[in-house]
Motif scaffolding. Structure first.
Motif, PDB file in Angstrom:
ATOM      1  N   MET A  24      -9.890   3.206   0.854  1.00  0.00           N
ATOM      2  CA  MET A  24      -9.149   3.149   2.118  1.00  0.00           C
ATOM      3  C   MET A  24      -8.468   4.496   2.386  1.00  0.00           C
ATOM      4  SD  MET A  24      -6.127   0.432   1.035  1.00  0.00           S
ATOM      5  CE  MET A  24      -5.126   0.777   2.462  1.00  0.00           C
TER       6      MET A  24
ATOM      7  N   HIS B 189       0.868  -1.172   0.000  1.00  0.00           N
ATOM      8  CA  HIS B 189       0.000   0.000   0.000  1.00  0.00           C
ATOM      9  C   HIS B 189       0.906   1.223   0.000  1.00  0.00           C
ATOM     10  CE1 HIS B 189      -3.640  -2.327   1.026  1.00  0.00           C
ATOM     11  NE2 HIS B 189      -2.822  -3.066   1.749  1.00  0.00           N
TER      12      HIS B 189
ATOM     13  N   CYS C  29      -3.806  -1.602  -4.895  1.00  0.00           N
ATOM     14  CA  CYS C  29      -3.620  -2.711  -3.964  1.00  0.00           C
ATOM     15  C   CYS C  29      -4.772  -3.701  -3.989  1.00  0.00           C
ATOM     16  CB  CYS C  29      -3.428  -2.170  -2.551  1.00  0.00           C
ATOM     17  SG  CYS C  29      -4.812  -1.200  -1.977  1.00  0.00           S
TER      18      CYS C  29
ATOM     19  N   CYS D 225      -4.814   5.806  -0.169  1.00  0.00           N
ATOM     20  CA  CYS D 225      -3.799   4.824  -0.520  1.00  0.00           C
ATOM     21  C   CYS D 225      -3.350   5.095  -1.958  1.00  0.00           C
ATOM     22  CB  CYS D 225      -4.363   3.420  -0.399  1.00  0.00           C
ATOM     23  SG  CYS D 225      -3.195   2.153  -0.900  1.00  0.00           S
TER      24      CYS D 225
ATOM     25  N   GLU E  30      -1.160   3.132  -3.896  1.00  0.00           N
ATOM     26  CA  GLU E  30      -0.562   2.005  -4.591  1.00  0.00           C
ATOM     27  C   GLU E  30      -1.718   1.070  -4.927  1.00  0.00           C
ATOM     28  OE1 GLU E  30       3.033   1.283  -5.083  1.00  0.00           O
ATOM     29  OE2 GLU E  30       1.944  -0.014  -6.477  1.00  0.00           O
TER      30      GLU E  30
ATOM     31  N   HIS F  71      -9.133  -0.583  -3.417  1.00  0.00           N
ATOM     32  CA  HIS F  71      -7.993   0.336  -3.283  1.00  0.00           C
ATOM     33  C   HIS F  71      -8.436   1.786  -3.075  1.00  0.00           C
ATOM     34  CE1 HIS F  71      -4.648   2.838  -4.487  1.00  0.00           C
ATOM     35  NE2 HIS F  71      -5.270   3.193  -5.575  1.00  0.00           N
TER      36      HIS F  71
HETATM   37 CU   LIG Z   1      -3.915   0.150  -0.395  1.00  0.00          CU
END
Ligand SMILES: [Cu+2]
Length: 211
Positions: A192, A146, A185, A181, A183, A189
């Motif tokens: 978050m 992340h 993920c 976040c 990245e 994603h």
């Molecule tokens: Cu993430």
């Protein structure tokens, strides 16, 4: 740090605008055959100038860039340390300086959000930090990579499983700071977010005591 990065952005943009205007003007005037002087086609002096000048411009950009790069890496003596752990798909935070405080921070679903909530950015448990204090952020991940990023603080740091990355933040006013976040993920994603609440250190101490 973000102030410094903004200044550096403006500095670089100004150089970029000057180069664009100069080159654009030369191109247009060459189009109308007003600039093709014989000394420009095979002239030692002008070749020296347009070799050394770009090199100097690069140095003028590189030096402040490296300066900020090394200042960002610097870890000053922190007042508190917070560990942020990325999970699929939420963040969890640990305050280990005082008693052991741990909590998860989930996004408030759109259906549950109230009028005062920020859509897709607000969380159920905010990361509460004191303002005017040096804060060390340690970050890692429980599953996949992340990235803990808060643009208004100039922070973007990878949360990698099995590694502990370090950065520091200094907030000079109270308020809410949002991040996400950064990245890719997994499926959630984009759900978050990071929500930092910067409060007076006095209230921070009573918040710590109340938990
Ligand atoms: Cu993430």
């Amino acid at each position: 740090m973000m102030e410094q990065l903004n200044f550096f952005h403006d500095h670089t943009l100004l150089i970029l605008i000057m180069i664009t205007i100069l080159v654009g003007q030369m191109l247009v005037s060459m189009l109308f055959n007003k600039f093709t002087h014989r000394f420009l086609l095979e002239g030692q002096l002008i070749e020296m100038i347009w070799t050394i000048l770009p090199a100097m411009i690069l140095i003028i950009i590189a030096l402040p860039s490296l300066r900020i790069l090394y200042i960002i890496d610097e870890i000053l003596n922190p007042n508190i340390t917070i560990k942020t752990i990325g999970h699929q798909w939420y963040w969890s935070y640990e305050y280990s300086d005082y008693k052991k405080i741990e909590f998860d921070s989930y996004m408030i679903p759109i259906n549950d959000s109230k009028n005062f909530n920020f859509r897709l950015l607000d969380v159920d448990n905010r990361l509460v930090v004191p303002f005017n204090s040096q804060i060390r952020i340690l970050t890692t991940s429980a599953d996949v990579i992340h990235s803990w990023a808060v643009p208004s603080l100039g922070v973007k740091i990878d949360s990698t499983p099995g590694r502990l990355n370090q950065t520091s933040i200094f907030i000079n006013r109270t308020g809410l700071f949002f991040g996400q976040c950064s990245e890719i993920c997994g499926a959630n994603h984009s759900f978050m977010p990071i929500c930092i609440e910067a409060i007076n250190p006095k209230f921070f101490i009573s918040w710590i005591n109340s938990i």
